[in-house]
Design an enzyme around this catalytic site. Structure first.
Site, PDB file in Angstrom:
ATOM      1  CE  LYS A   1      -3.852  -1.802   2.788  1.00 22.80           C
ATOM      2  NZ  LYS A   1      -4.915  -1.710   1.763  1.00 22.80           N
TER       3      LYS A   1
ATOM      4  NE  ARG B   1     -10.608 -10.182  -1.265  1.00 21.08           N
ATOM      5  CZ  ARG B   1     -10.949  -9.381  -2.268  1.00 21.08           C
ATOM      6  NH1 ARG B   1     -11.244  -9.880  -3.456  1.00 21.08           N
ATOM      7  NH2 ARG B   1     -11.015  -8.068  -2.082  1.00 21.08           N
TER       8      ARG B   1
END
Ligand code: BES
Ligand code: ZN
Ligand code: ZN
Length: 461
Positions: free
Chosen positions: A244, A318
């Protein structure tokens, strides 16, 4: 520190150095009217030509003490929060506060609004505030305190920095709930590996801080229903090799807000003695970079047996949730409510105040939506559009972990739904879990979003 107590009598009869009377559309409410009659119309005269919007106030000196006229809005909870913050700013140690028709919601707002996170400040502002509410029952105040305790815990956990709140430390905090009669078990890396949680382990493997799988069970005798919760527990999400940018990383200590909501709700449920069995599951780890970290292109074997090709290491939540959800179902969950700061796409779609709700079964989704509404937490239903399932097709594995640029919150939800058969409600709380600035119900930082919704869901079962 804020303390709510009940007071005898009414706003007019009570004695206090400060009394708070609500004003809505230029008018006092009933206890305020009675106080004004006693003060010979002093308050009404003070309000002449003044319009007080929500959160605005006017301090009036009366012979027996001061009166704070405070603008009431549509929502008793946020007005309560604003009032608590105003009183802390004014440095009043004590006040008699006019109750509202919805006394519970006001009490909850007052408690939430007064929250502060000062653990790491050298100089702590030790402002104690005692609010006395005439005519409100002790039962109402007690319930608000117990709910606020859970929200405070969730906020504290989100606000705690990631160097201190490691997966192990999060597990330690979960273990503290044992004191309230909650069963807590923590699985270490070895136990996680021998179960075969390959997706969870892959995300965790880049970090020096080992993962923990936390399972909780609150089971009061004679429970009338069962609720299974799963919370995303990334104590820090750097993105991994799909790194990120710094700006996006600044709030990633809060990537365990789903787990925090589960722990907060467990705490409140135990304190309240809710007559429902609640189980919670948290796969806690860090998403980091190192020579051991998972890569783009890796194929992982999930706990369910399905294989996943990693196309972006930043879509890690996830992966951990796939294994936690499968575990929950294996433990006999009849229906699952899962909360996660899962996608930036949910924030793009609904902004920072509204959580995205996905459900594999309409009735379960509606129950969660209505519960959130009662709790005063904003959620909005989103479609689990099956046509997008093909975006998750992989040439080498059963699935890949990301779709394309479009509909990112939906493909993430579709991915999760691959790992459970029982009804699943997925709340993507990436927006509302972390406030970038102060708001009526608290300061910037963790909001504790989800705790109140979970409690309302449990109560509705
Ligand atoms: N933890 C983030 C999601 C997030 C974003 C939470 C903003 C709170 C605020 C999650 O792990 C993530 O990075 N998701 C990616 C998914 C993408 C790679 C498909 C995202 O949303 O960019
Ligand atoms: Zn990520
Ligand atoms: Zn994440």
């Amino acid at each position: 520190m804020i303390t709510l107590t009940r007071a005898e009598g009414s706003l007019a009869e009570g004695q206090a150095p400060l009394k708070v009377a609500w004003v809505k559309e230029g008018r006092l409410l009933s206890q305020g009217e009675a106080l004004d009659a006693r003060l010979g119309g002093l308050l009404r005269r003070a309000l002449e030509g003044v319009s007080l919007k929500e959160g605005e106030s006017l301090l009036v000196a009366a012979p027996e003490g001061q009166v704070l006229l405070f603008g009431l809005g549509e929502d008793a909870r946020s007005s309560g929060g604003r009032l608590a913050q105003a009183l802390l700013r004014l440095r009043f140690p004590e006040a008699l506060v006019e109750p509202l028709e919805d006394a519970y919601t006001l009490a909850e707002g007052l408690l939430l609004g007064a929250y502060r996170f000062q653990r790491h400040k050298s100089e702590k502002e030790e402002k104690a505030l005692t609010l006395r509410l005439p005519g409100v029952t002790e039962g109402v105040l007690e319930r608000a305190r117990k709910v606020a305790e859970g929200v405070y815990l969730a906020r504290d956990l989100v606000n705690e920095p990631p160097n201190l709140l490691t997966p192990e430390a999060l597990a330690e905090r979960a273990l503290e709930l044992r004191a309230l009669g909650v069963e807590v078990e923590v699985l270490d890396e070895e136990a996680i590996a021998s179960l075969g949680m390959g997706a969870f382990l892959a995300v965790a493997q880049g970090s020096e801080n080992p993962p923990r799988f936390i399972r909780l069970r609150y089971a009061p005798p004679g429970a009338r229903a069962r609720l299974d919760l799963v919370g995303k527990g990334l104590t820090f999400d750097s993105g991994g090799y799909s790194l990120k940018p710094t700006e996006s990383m600044t709030t990633m200590k809060g990537d365990m807000a789903g787990a925090a909501a589960v722990l907060g709700a467990m705490k409140s449920a135990a304190l309240l003695g809710l007559p429902v069995e609640i189980r919670g599951y948290i796969a806690a780890c860090e998403n980091m970079i190192s020579g051991r970290a998972y890569r783009v292109g890796d194929v992982l074997k999930t706990f369910s047996g399905k294989t996943v090709e990693v196309m972006n290491t930043d879509a890690e939540g996830r992966l951990t949730l796939a294994d936690a959800l499968f575990y929950a179902e294996r433990e006999g969950a009849e229906r699952i409510l899962e909360l996660s700061t899962l996608t930036g796409a949910a924030v793009v779609a609904l902004g920072e105040e509204v959580a995205a709700l996905f459900a594999t079964e309409l009735a379960w989704g509606s129950l969660v939506q209505e519960a959130a509404h009662r709790a005063g937490e904003k959620v909005w239903p989103m479609p689990l559009e099956k046509a997008y399932r093909e975006k998750l097709k992989s040439p080498v594995a059963d699935l890949k972990n990301v779709g394309d640029r479009n509909g990112g919150a939906i493909t993430a939800a579709l991915f999760l739904s691959e790992f459970v058969r029982v009804p699943l409600a997925h709340l993507d709380i990436a927006g509302p879990a972390f406030a970038k600035k102060g708001h009526p119900l608290g300061p910037e930082g963790g909001t504790g979003f989800g705790v109140r919704t979970i409690l309302e869901v449990a109560q509705a079962l």
